[in-house]
Design a protein around this motif. Structure first.
Motif, PDB file in Angstrom:
ATOM      1  N   ARG A 186       0.818  -1.221   0.000  1.00 30.39           N
ATOM      2  CA  ARG A 186       0.000   0.000   0.000  1.00 30.39           C
ATOM      3  C   ARG A 186       0.846   1.264   0.000  1.00 30.39           C
ATOM      4  O   ARG A 186       0.390   2.321  -0.442  1.00 30.39           O
ATOM      5  CB  ARG A 186      -0.930   0.002   1.207  1.00 30.39           C
ATOM      6  CG  ARG A 186      -2.073  -1.001   1.119  1.00 30.39           C
ATOM      7  CD  ARG A 186      -2.966  -0.927   2.316  1.00 30.39           C
ATOM      8  NE  ARG A 186      -2.260  -1.285   3.551  1.00 30.39           N
ATOM      9  CZ  ARG A 186      -2.787  -1.222   4.763  1.00 30.39           C
ATOM     10  NH1 ARG A 186      -4.027  -0.771   4.920  1.00 30.39           N
ATOM     11  NH2 ARG A 186      -2.083  -1.584   5.823  1.00 30.39           N
ATOM     12  N   ASP A 200      -5.020  -6.893  -8.243  1.00 26.18           N
ATOM     13  CA  ASP A 200      -5.557  -6.667  -6.899  1.00 26.18           C
ATOM     14  C   ASP A 200      -5.142  -7.782  -5.946  1.00 26.18           C
ATOM     15  O   ASP A 200      -4.880  -7.533  -4.767  1.00 26.18           O
ATOM     16  CB  ASP A 200      -7.087  -6.583  -6.949  1.00 26.18           C
ATOM     17  CG  ASP A 200      -7.578  -5.282  -7.561  1.00 26.18           C
ATOM     18  OD1 ASP A 200      -6.769  -4.328  -7.656  1.00 26.18           O
ATOM     19  OD2 ASP A 200      -8.758  -5.217  -7.951  1.00 26.18           O
ATOM     20  N   ARG A 203      -1.667  -7.031  -4.859  1.00 23.96           N
ATOM     21  CA  ARG A 203      -1.620  -5.868  -3.951  1.00 23.96           C
ATOM     22  C   ARG A 203      -2.003  -6.224  -2.525  1.00 23.96           C
ATOM     23  O   ARG A 203      -1.606  -5.549  -1.583  1.00 23.96           O
ATOM     24  CB  ARG A 203      -2.537  -4.771  -4.468  1.00 23.96           C
ATOM     25  CG  ARG A 203      -2.037  -4.036  -5.693  1.00 23.96           C
ATOM     26  CD  ARG A 203      -2.853  -2.780  -5.970  1.00 23.96           C
ATOM     27  NE  ARG A 203      -2.449  -2.138  -7.208  1.00 23.96           N
ATOM     28  CZ  ARG A 203      -3.045  -2.326  -8.373  1.00 23.96           C
ATOM     29  NH1 ARG A 203      -4.098  -3.133  -8.452  1.00 23.96           N
ATOM     30  NH2 ARG A 203      -2.621  -1.708  -9.448  1.00 23.96           N
ATOM     31  N   THR A 204      -2.808  -7.263  -2.362  1.00 24.72           N
ATOM     32  CA  THR A 204      -3.278  -7.643  -1.026  1.00 24.72           C
ATOM     33  C   THR A 204      -2.674  -8.960  -0.538  1.00 24.72           C
ATOM     34  O   THR A 204      -3.049  -9.461   0.524  1.00 24.72           O
ATOM     35  CB  THR A 204      -4.820  -7.771  -1.005  1.00 24.72           C
ATOM     36  OG1 THR A 204      -5.236  -8.724  -1.992  1.00 24.72           O
ATOM     37  CG2 THR A 204      -5.468  -6.422  -1.316  1.00 24.72           C
TER      38      THR A 204
END
Length: 209
Positions: A186, A200, A203-204
Protein backbone atom coordinates in the motif's frame (compact mmCIF):
# COMPACT_ATOMS: atom_id res chain seq x y z
CA UNK A 1 33.55 1.57 -0.21
CA UNK A 2 29.96 2.76 0.12
CA UNK A 3 28.31 2.17 3.47
CA UNK A 4 24.63 2.40 2.71
CA UNK A 5 23.66 0.21 5.66
CA UNK A 6 25.36 2.67 7.99
CA UNK A 7 23.83 5.75 6.35
CA UNK A 8 20.31 4.27 6.45
CA UNK A 9 20.82 3.26 10.08
CA UNK A 10 21.92 6.77 11.01
CA UNK A 11 19.04 8.40 9.13
CA UNK A 12 16.49 6.07 10.74
CA UNK A 13 17.88 6.60 14.24
CA UNK A 14 17.91 10.37 13.79
CA UNK A 15 14.31 10.35 12.54
CA UNK A 16 13.13 8.19 15.44
CA UNK A 17 14.95 10.48 17.87
CA UNK A 18 13.14 13.49 16.38
CA UNK A 19 9.69 11.85 16.37
CA UNK A 20 9.91 10.16 19.76
CA UNK A 21 8.98 6.65 20.93
CA UNK A 22 5.26 6.78 20.17
CA UNK A 23 5.29 7.71 16.48
CA UNK A 24 3.47 5.33 14.11
CA UNK A 25 5.17 3.06 11.60
CA UNK A 26 3.97 1.02 8.63
CA UNK A 27 4.35 -2.10 10.78
CA UNK A 28 0.81 -2.72 11.98
CA UNK A 29 0.48 -2.07 15.71
CA UNK A 30 4.09 -0.97 16.12
CA UNK A 31 5.35 2.40 17.23
CA UNK A 32 8.90 3.62 16.76
CA UNK A 33 9.70 2.12 20.18
CA UNK A 34 8.50 -1.29 19.01
CA UNK A 35 10.53 -1.03 15.83
CA UNK A 36 13.67 0.02 17.68
CA UNK A 37 13.28 -2.96 20.03
CA UNK A 38 12.94 -5.30 17.04
CA UNK A 39 16.21 -4.00 15.62
CA UNK A 40 18.01 -4.41 18.94
CA UNK A 41 16.79 -8.00 19.35
CA UNK A 42 17.81 -8.84 15.79
CA UNK A 43 21.36 -7.62 16.39
CA UNK A 44 22.00 -8.29 20.08
CA UNK A 45 19.86 -11.30 21.04
CA UNK A 46 20.63 -14.19 18.67
CA UNK A 47 18.82 -16.51 21.10
CA UNK A 48 15.59 -14.65 20.34
CA UNK A 49 16.26 -13.33 16.83
CA UNK A 50 15.64 -16.77 15.28
CA UNK A 51 12.01 -16.38 16.33
CA UNK A 52 11.63 -13.54 13.82
CA UNK A 53 11.80 -16.18 11.07
CA UNK A 54 10.82 -19.43 12.83
CA UNK A 55 7.15 -19.46 13.94
CA UNK A 56 7.65 -22.02 16.76
CA UNK A 57 10.03 -19.56 18.45
CA UNK A 58 8.04 -16.41 17.75
CA UNK A 59 6.47 -16.29 21.21
CA UNK A 60 9.84 -16.21 22.93
CA UNK A 61 11.12 -13.62 20.45
CA UNK A 62 8.15 -11.38 21.15
CA UNK A 63 8.58 -11.66 24.92
CA UNK A 64 12.22 -10.63 24.60
CA UNK A 65 11.29 -7.78 22.25
CA UNK A 66 8.78 -6.43 24.76
CA UNK A 67 11.39 -6.55 27.51
CA UNK A 68 13.83 -4.63 25.32
CA UNK A 69 11.11 -2.11 24.39
CA UNK A 70 10.77 -1.21 28.07
CA UNK A 71 14.29 0.26 28.12
CA UNK A 72 14.78 3.99 28.44
CA UNK A 73 14.19 5.55 25.01
CA UNK A 74 17.59 7.19 24.81
CA UNK A 75 19.32 3.94 25.75
CA UNK A 76 17.24 2.00 23.23
CA UNK A 77 18.15 4.38 20.40
CA UNK A 78 21.78 4.24 21.44
CA UNK A 79 21.74 0.47 21.01
CA UNK A 80 20.22 0.83 17.54
CA UNK A 81 22.75 3.48 16.57
CA UNK A 82 25.82 1.52 17.73
CA UNK A 83 25.55 -2.22 17.01
CA UNK A 84 28.03 -4.53 18.75
CA UNK A 85 31.04 -5.68 16.74
CA UNK A 86 30.29 -9.30 17.65
CA UNK A 87 26.79 -9.25 16.14
CA UNK A 88 26.40 -11.92 13.44
CA UNK A 89 24.35 -9.53 11.29
CA UNK A 90 26.07 -6.21 12.00
CA UNK A 91 29.80 -6.83 12.24
CA UNK A 92 32.08 -5.13 9.69
CA UNK A 93 32.09 -8.22 7.45
CA UNK A 94 28.32 -8.68 7.27
CA UNK A 95 26.83 -5.22 7.83
CA UNK A 96 26.46 -4.08 4.24
CA UNK A 97 25.16 -7.44 3.06
CA UNK A 98 22.60 -8.04 5.78
CA UNK A 99 21.54 -4.52 6.77
CA UNK A 100 21.27 -2.37 3.64
CA UNK A 101 17.81 -3.69 2.77
CA UNK A 102 16.76 -4.06 6.42
CA UNK A 103 17.47 -0.46 7.39
CA UNK A 104 16.25 1.03 4.12
CA UNK A 105 12.88 -0.67 4.60
CA UNK A 106 12.55 0.30 8.25
CA UNK A 107 13.62 3.87 7.51
CA UNK A 108 10.74 4.03 5.04
CA UNK A 109 8.43 2.34 7.57
CA UNK A 110 8.83 5.44 9.73
CA UNK A 111 8.97 8.02 6.92
CA UNK A 112 5.86 6.74 5.12
CA UNK A 113 3.72 6.46 8.22
CA UNK A 114 3.68 10.27 8.36
CA UNK A 115 1.28 12.48 6.42
CA UNK A 116 2.68 14.20 3.35
CA UNK A 117 5.61 11.86 2.76
CA UNK A 118 7.27 11.80 -0.64
CA UNK A 119 9.65 9.22 -2.13
CA UNK A 120 13.32 10.03 -1.70
CA UNK A 121 15.67 10.41 -4.62
CA UNK A 122 18.14 7.67 -3.72
CA UNK A 123 21.83 7.62 -4.65
CA UNK A 124 22.49 5.53 -7.74
CA UNK A 125 24.76 3.26 -5.74
CA UNK A 126 22.04 2.56 -3.19
CA UNK A 127 19.56 1.76 -5.96
CA UNK A 128 22.04 -0.73 -7.42
CA UNK A 129 22.64 -2.28 -4.01
CA UNK A 130 18.90 -2.59 -3.41
CA UNK A 131 18.32 -4.18 -6.81
CA UNK A 132 20.84 -6.93 -6.05
CA UNK A 133 18.78 -7.83 -3.01
CA UNK A 134 15.37 -7.19 -4.58
CA UNK A 135 16.02 -9.54 -7.48
CA UNK A 136 16.50 -12.39 -5.00
CA UNK A 137 13.62 -11.18 -2.81
CA UNK A 138 11.27 -11.14 -5.80
CA UNK A 139 12.03 -14.75 -6.68
CA UNK A 140 11.45 -15.80 -3.08
CA UNK A 141 8.38 -13.69 -2.26
CA UNK A 142 6.49 -14.47 -5.47
CA UNK A 143 7.58 -18.04 -6.16
CA UNK A 144 4.14 -19.45 -5.28
CA UNK A 145 2.06 -16.59 -6.64
CA UNK A 146 -0.36 -18.01 -9.28
CA UNK A 147 0.85 -16.02 -12.27
CA UNK A 148 3.79 -15.58 -14.58
CA UNK A 149 5.29 -12.51 -12.91
CA UNK A 150 7.93 -10.28 -14.43
CA UNK A 151 9.55 -7.93 -11.91
CA UNK A 152 11.22 -5.01 -13.68
CA UNK A 153 13.40 -2.16 -12.43
CA UNK A 154 14.09 0.00 -15.50
CA UNK A 155 17.79 0.58 -15.90
CA UNK A 156 18.66 -2.23 -13.49
CA UNK A 157 17.18 -5.48 -14.75
CA UNK A 158 14.27 -7.86 -14.53
CA UNK A 159 13.41 -11.14 -12.85
CA UNK A 160 10.88 -13.76 -13.92
CA UNK A 161 9.12 -15.54 -11.09
CA UNK A 162 5.74 -16.88 -10.02
CA UNK A 163 4.10 -20.28 -10.30
CA UNK A 164 2.96 -19.73 -13.87
CA UNK A 165 -0.31 -18.83 -15.53
CA UNK A 166 -1.51 -15.40 -16.62
CA UNK A 167 1.18 -12.77 -17.16
CA UNK A 168 1.61 -9.98 -14.64
CA UNK A 169 4.25 -7.26 -14.74
CA UNK A 170 5.48 -5.41 -11.64
CA UNK A 171 7.51 -2.28 -12.43
CA UNK A 172 9.24 0.19 -10.15
CA UNK A 173 12.52 1.54 -8.88
CA UNK A 174 14.54 -0.88 -6.74
CA UNK A 175 13.54 1.01 -3.59
CA UNK A 176 9.82 0.89 -4.36
CA UNK A 177 10.04 -2.78 -5.34
CA UNK A 178 11.82 -3.53 -2.06
CA UNK A 179 8.90 -2.05 -0.13
CA UNK A 180 6.28 -3.80 -2.25
CA UNK A 181 7.93 -7.22 -2.05
CA UNK A 182 8.49 -6.94 1.70
CA UNK A 183 4.76 -6.57 2.33
CA UNK A 184 4.39 -2.78 2.16
CA UNK A 185 2.30 -2.84 -1.03
CA UNK A 186 0.00 0.00 0.00
CA UNK A 187 2.92 2.36 0.57
CA UNK A 188 4.94 1.42 -2.53
CA UNK A 189 4.67 3.40 -5.74
CA UNK A 190 4.85 0.75 -8.42
CA UNK A 191 3.08 -0.10 -11.66
CA UNK A 192 1.16 -3.36 -12.09
CA UNK A 193 0.25 -4.49 -15.60
CA UNK A 194 -2.16 -7.42 -15.83
CA UNK A 195 -5.79 -8.29 -15.33
CA UNK A 196 -7.40 -6.16 -12.59
CA UNK A 197 -8.28 -9.22 -10.51
CA UNK A 198 -4.74 -10.55 -10.60
CA UNK A 199 -3.22 -7.15 -9.88
CA UNK A 200 -5.56 -6.67 -6.90
CA UNK A 201 -4.66 -10.12 -5.61
CA UNK A 202 -0.98 -9.23 -5.60
CA UNK A 203 -1.62 -5.87 -3.95
CA UNK A 204 -3.28 -7.64 -1.03
CA UNK A 205 -1.13 -10.79 -0.92
CA UNK A 206 0.83 -11.67 2.20
CA UNK A 207 4.39 -10.96 1.19
CA UNK A 208 7.60 -10.30 3.04
CA UNK A 209 9.60 -12.03 5.73
Amino acid sequence: MSRYARSEREALTELMSTLGPDAPTLNEGWTTRDLAAHLVVRERRPDAATGIFLPPLSGYAERVRRQVAALDWTELLGQVRRPPLWSPVSNPLTDELTNTLEFFIHHEDVRRARAGWQPRELPAGLERALWRRVSALGRLALRRFPAQVLVQAPGHGEVATGRGGEPLRLVGTPGELALFLSGRQRAARVQLDGTPALADRLRTASLGF
